[in-house]
Motif scaffolding. Structure first.
Motif, PDB file in Angstrom:
ATOM      1  N   LEU A 152       0.864  -1.434  -0.074  1.00  0.00           N
ATOM      2  CA  LEU A 152      -0.026  -0.011   0.201  1.00  0.00           C
ATOM      3  C   LEU A 152       1.004   1.514  -0.420  1.00  0.00           C
ATOM      4  CD1 LEU A 152      -2.566   1.662   0.130  1.00  0.00           C
ATOM      5  CD2 LEU A 152      -2.508   0.768   2.429  1.00  0.00           C
ATOM      6  N   LEU A 153       2.070   1.339   0.743  1.00  0.00           N
ATOM      7  CA  LEU A 153       2.985   2.290   0.610  1.00  0.00           C
ATOM      8  C   LEU A 153       3.301   2.844  -0.354  1.00  0.00           C
ATOM      9  CD1 LEU A 153       3.452   4.025   3.615  1.00  0.00           C
ATOM     10  CD2 LEU A 153       5.465   2.899   3.376  1.00  0.00           C
ATOM     11  N   LEU A 154       3.721   1.460  -1.225  1.00  0.00           N
ATOM     12  CA  LEU A 154       4.490   1.361  -2.149  1.00  0.00           C
ATOM     13  C   LEU A 154       3.621   1.756  -3.513  1.00  0.00           C
ATOM     14  CD1 LEU A 154       6.412  -1.650  -2.608  1.00  0.00           C
ATOM     15  CD2 LEU A 154       7.280   0.598  -2.754  1.00  0.00           C
ATOM     16  N   ALA A 155       2.080   1.617  -3.532  1.00  0.00           N
ATOM     17  CA  ALA A 155       0.603   2.250  -4.581  1.00  0.00           C
ATOM     18  C   ALA A 155       0.999   4.223  -3.881  1.00  0.00           C
ATOM     19  CB  ALA A 155      -0.079   1.586  -3.680  1.00  0.00           C
ATOM     20  N   LYS A 156       1.113   3.905  -2.814  1.00  0.00           N
ATOM     21  CA  LYS A 156       0.467   5.657  -2.566  1.00  0.00           C
ATOM     22  C   LYS A 156       1.712   6.671  -3.202  1.00  0.00           C
ATOM     23  CE  LYS A 156      -0.873   6.872   1.254  1.00  0.00           C
ATOM     24  NZ  LYS A 156      -2.259   7.998   0.972  1.00  0.00           N
ATOM     25  N   ALA A 157       3.001   5.978  -3.147  1.00  0.00           N
ATOM     26  CA  ALA A 157       4.310   6.902  -3.592  1.00  0.00           C
ATOM     27  C   ALA A 157       4.356   6.148  -5.040  1.00  0.00           C
ATOM     28  CB  ALA A 157       5.204   6.343  -3.226  1.00  0.00           C
ATOM     29  N   GLY A 158       3.472   5.664  -5.393  1.00  0.00           N
ATOM     30  CA  GLY A 158       3.179   5.612  -6.969  1.00  0.00           C
ATOM     31  C   GLY A 158       4.750   4.452  -7.937  1.00  0.00           C
ATOM     32  N   LEU A 159       4.755   3.654  -6.707  1.00  0.00           N
ATOM     33  CA  LEU A 159       5.844   3.006  -7.564  1.00  0.00           C
ATOM     34  C   LEU A 159       4.556   1.427  -7.465  1.00  0.00           C
ATOM     35  CD1 LEU A 159       8.675   3.742  -4.635  1.00  0.00           C
ATOM     36  CD2 LEU A 159       8.688   4.096  -7.221  1.00  0.00           C
ATOM     37  N   GLY A 160       3.590   1.377  -7.309  1.00  0.00           N
ATOM     38  CA  GLY A 160       3.062   0.410  -7.300  1.00  0.00           C
ATOM     39  C   GLY A 160       3.473  -0.464  -8.307  1.00  0.00           C
ATOM     40  N   ASP A 161       3.721  -0.328  -9.838  1.00  0.00           N
ATOM     41  CA  ASP A 161       4.111  -1.008 -10.827  1.00  0.00           C
ATOM     42  C   ASP A 161       5.318  -1.288 -10.687  1.00  0.00           C
ATOM     43  OD1 ASP A 161       0.984  -1.077 -11.623  1.00  0.00           O
ATOM     44  OD2 ASP A 161       1.291   0.808 -12.873  1.00  0.00           O
ATOM     45  N   ALA A 162       5.716  -1.137 -10.284  1.00  0.00           N
ATOM     46  CA  ALA A 162       8.029  -0.956 -10.448  1.00  0.00           C
ATOM     47  C   ALA A 162       7.895  -1.368  -8.925  1.00  0.00           C
ATOM     48  CB  ALA A 162       8.234   0.240  -9.976  1.00  0.00           C
ATOM     49  N   ALA A 163       7.413  -2.155  -8.504  1.00  0.00           N
ATOM     50  CA  ALA A 163       7.844  -3.018  -7.065  1.00  0.00           C
ATOM     51  C   ALA A 163       8.973  -4.044  -7.071  1.00  0.00           C
ATOM     52  CB  ALA A 163       6.223  -3.343  -5.681  1.00  0.00           C
ATOM     53  N   HIS A 164       9.093  -4.533  -8.313  1.00  0.00           N
ATOM     54  CA  HIS A 164       9.713  -5.605  -8.523  1.00  0.00           C
ATOM     55  C   HIS A 164      10.986  -5.723  -9.852  1.00  0.00           C
ATOM     56  CE1 HIS A 164       7.614  -8.157  -6.751  1.00  0.00           C
ATOM     57  NE2 HIS A 164       6.450  -7.932  -6.984  1.00  0.00           N
ATOM     58  N   LYS A 165      10.867  -4.317 -10.276  1.00  0.00           N
ATOM     59  CA  LYS A 165      12.077  -3.536 -10.981  1.00  0.00           C
ATOM     60  C   LYS A 165      13.748  -3.007  -9.944  1.00  0.00           C
ATOM     61  CE  LYS A 165       9.443  -1.088 -14.325  1.00  0.00           C
ATOM     62  NZ  LYS A 165       8.843  -0.267 -15.184  1.00  0.00           N
ATOM     63  N   LEU A 166      14.575  -3.004 -11.003  1.00  0.00           N
ATOM     64  CA  LEU A 166      15.876  -3.384 -10.162  1.00  0.00           C
ATOM     65  C   LEU A 166      16.152  -1.866  -9.745  1.00  0.00           C
ATOM     66  CD1 LEU A 166      17.804  -6.118 -11.514  1.00  0.00           C
ATOM     67  CD2 LEU A 166      17.107  -5.515  -9.280  1.00  0.00           C
ATOM     68  N   PRO A 167      16.626  -1.163  -9.095  1.00  0.00           N
ATOM     69  CA  PRO A 167      17.380   0.384  -9.433  1.00  0.00           C
ATOM     70  C   PRO A 167      17.315   0.967 -10.626  1.00  0.00           C
ATOM     71  CG  PRO A 167      17.743  -0.712  -6.973  1.00  0.00           C
ATOM     72  CD  PRO A 167      17.436  -1.476  -8.096  1.00  0.00           C
ATOM     73  N   ALA A 168      18.164   0.728 -10.854  1.00  0.00           N
ATOM     74  CA  ALA A 168      18.716   1.203 -12.588  1.00  0.00           C
ATOM     75  C   ALA A 168      17.912   0.746 -13.606  1.00  0.00           C
ATOM     76  CB  ALA A 168      20.027  -0.214 -13.210  1.00  0.00           C
ATOM     77  N   GLN A 169      16.841   0.446 -13.164  1.00  0.00           N
ATOM     78  CA  GLN A 169      15.348   0.987 -14.324  1.00  0.00           C
ATOM     79  C   GLN A 169      14.434   2.125 -13.862  1.00  0.00           C
ATOM     80  OE1 GLN A 169      14.393  -3.597 -13.734  1.00  0.00           O
ATOM     81  NE2 GLN A 169      14.369  -4.299 -15.547  1.00  0.00           N
ATOM     82  N   LEU A 170      14.242   2.287 -12.471  1.00  0.00           N
ATOM     83  CA  LEU A 170      13.744   3.336 -12.582  1.00  0.00           C
ATOM     84  C   LEU A 170      14.773   4.944 -12.600  1.00  0.00           C
ATOM     85  CD1 LEU A 170      13.185   2.258  -8.811  1.00  0.00           C
ATOM     86  CD2 LEU A 170      12.026   1.416 -10.686  1.00  0.00           C
ATOM     87  N   SER A 171      13.820   6.076 -12.508  1.00  0.00           N
ATOM     88  CA  SER A 171      14.459   7.006 -12.919  1.00  0.00           C
ATOM     89  C   SER A 171      15.525   7.655 -12.080  1.00  0.00           C
ATOM     90  CB  SER A 171      12.798   8.332 -13.520  1.00  0.00           C
ATOM     91  OG  SER A 171      12.451   8.061 -12.458  1.00  0.00           O
ATOM     92  N   GLY A 172      15.244   8.874 -12.075  1.00  0.00           N
ATOM     93  CA  GLY A 172      15.792   9.491 -10.282  1.00  0.00           C
ATOM     94  C   GLY A 172      14.693   9.854  -8.912  1.00  0.00           C
ATOM     95  N   GLY A 173      13.773  10.410 -10.206  1.00  0.00           N
ATOM     96  CA  GLY A 173      12.767  10.298  -8.666  1.00  0.00           C
ATOM     97  C   GLY A 173      11.927   9.098  -8.124  1.00  0.00           C
TER      98      GLY A 173
END
Length: 272
Positions: free
Chosen positions: A131-152
């Motif tokens: 739920l915390l990840l979803a509230k932060a807009g990261l629900g769809d990125a939960a299983h991605k590695l940091p290198a796959q994410l933007s700086g934000g």
């Protein structure tokens, strides 16, 4: 009521003899539980040093520092403190969710220490990480590695990781400084939402006057040479504080007030 954070006559110096530099001189600060307090001032005024001392990462040369009446090291051992640095510092081989839950799996004895310090009868309920990840807009990125994410998105993950511990005091050292303005404002929104839900005390370092006004209950103005507190300004603006606040005259009045106090701090430095 015990202060969430208390500093009394704190002094911190670096170097020796002719090269000695006073990073903090006679700092007194008391932060009420559940409030959002920002430290603002020019580079070299000791903001990050103060934060590191509260975090237990550095020791003052003199003075007293308390977090709910105990030392920073005791507070860390009880997981009363969370820290969000300027860079996310995510483990690159773990996905976002694994990075977020890892700290809560370490130091199992912390819950007992926390109950004793805060005089709680029951363990603090764990947060719903998903739920915390979803509230932060990261629900769809939960299983991605940091290198796959933007700086934000990486910084969002670092903020969620800190909140997932349910810290009583969250220390944030310019966490949005490397982000563009649009991303910065979006993360401010999400930070305020999480803070409102979890009732955490926040001590936040920033160089941005607008950010300090938007986020804070209190803004602490610091000056350098030596690093010291020169003003404490309470921000009497209603919450929640959305983007429309930027259009209001009272918001800009606080900006002007803090800017004037910062200029005054510079003149005090020149006079010294």
């Amino acid at each position: 009521m015990t202060s969430a954070v208390e500093l009394r006559s704190v002094v911190k110096q670096y170097g020796s003899a002719a090269t000695r530099m006073t990073a903090l001189s006679g700092v007194d600060l008391s932060i009420r539980p559940g409030t959002f307090v920002s430290l603002i001032g020019p580079s070299g005024c000791g903001k990050s040093t103060l934060l590191r001392i509260v975090a237990g990462l550095e020791e003052p040369d003199s003075g007293d520092v308390g977090v709910h009446g105990v030392s920073p090291s005791e507070a860390c051992a009880a997981k009363l403190l969370g820290l969000v640095p300027q860079t996310p510092a995510l483990l690159p081989w773990l996905d976002v969710r694994a990075n977020v839950v890892l700290p809560s799996r370490l130091n199992r004895a912390a819950a007992r220490r926390r109950r004793r310090i805060l005089e709680e009868r029951e363990d603090v309920a764990p947060v719903d990480v998903d739920l915390l990840l979803a509230k932060a807009g990261l629900g769809d990125a939960a299983h991605k590695l940091p290198a796959q994410l933007s700086g934000g998105m990486q910084q969002r993950a670092a903020i969620v990781r800190a909140f997932a511990l349910r810290p009583d005091v969250l220390l944030m050292d310019e966490p949005f400084s490397a982000l563009d303005e649009f991303t910065r404002e979006s993360l401010q929104d999400q930070l305020l939402d999480l803070w409102d839900d979890l009732d955490t005390t926040v001590l936040f370092v920033t160089h941005s006057i607008a950010e300090a006004v938007r986020l804070s209950d209190t803004v602490v103005v610091m000056a350098p040479r030596p690093g010291r507190i020169v003003d404490v300004i309470d921000i009497d603006l209603p919450r929640p504080r959305n983007a429309r606040l930027f259009e209001e005259g009272r918001f800009h009045a606080y900006e002007d007030l803090i800017r004037e106090r910062l200029h005054r701090a510079w003149h005090m430095t020149d006079a010294a």
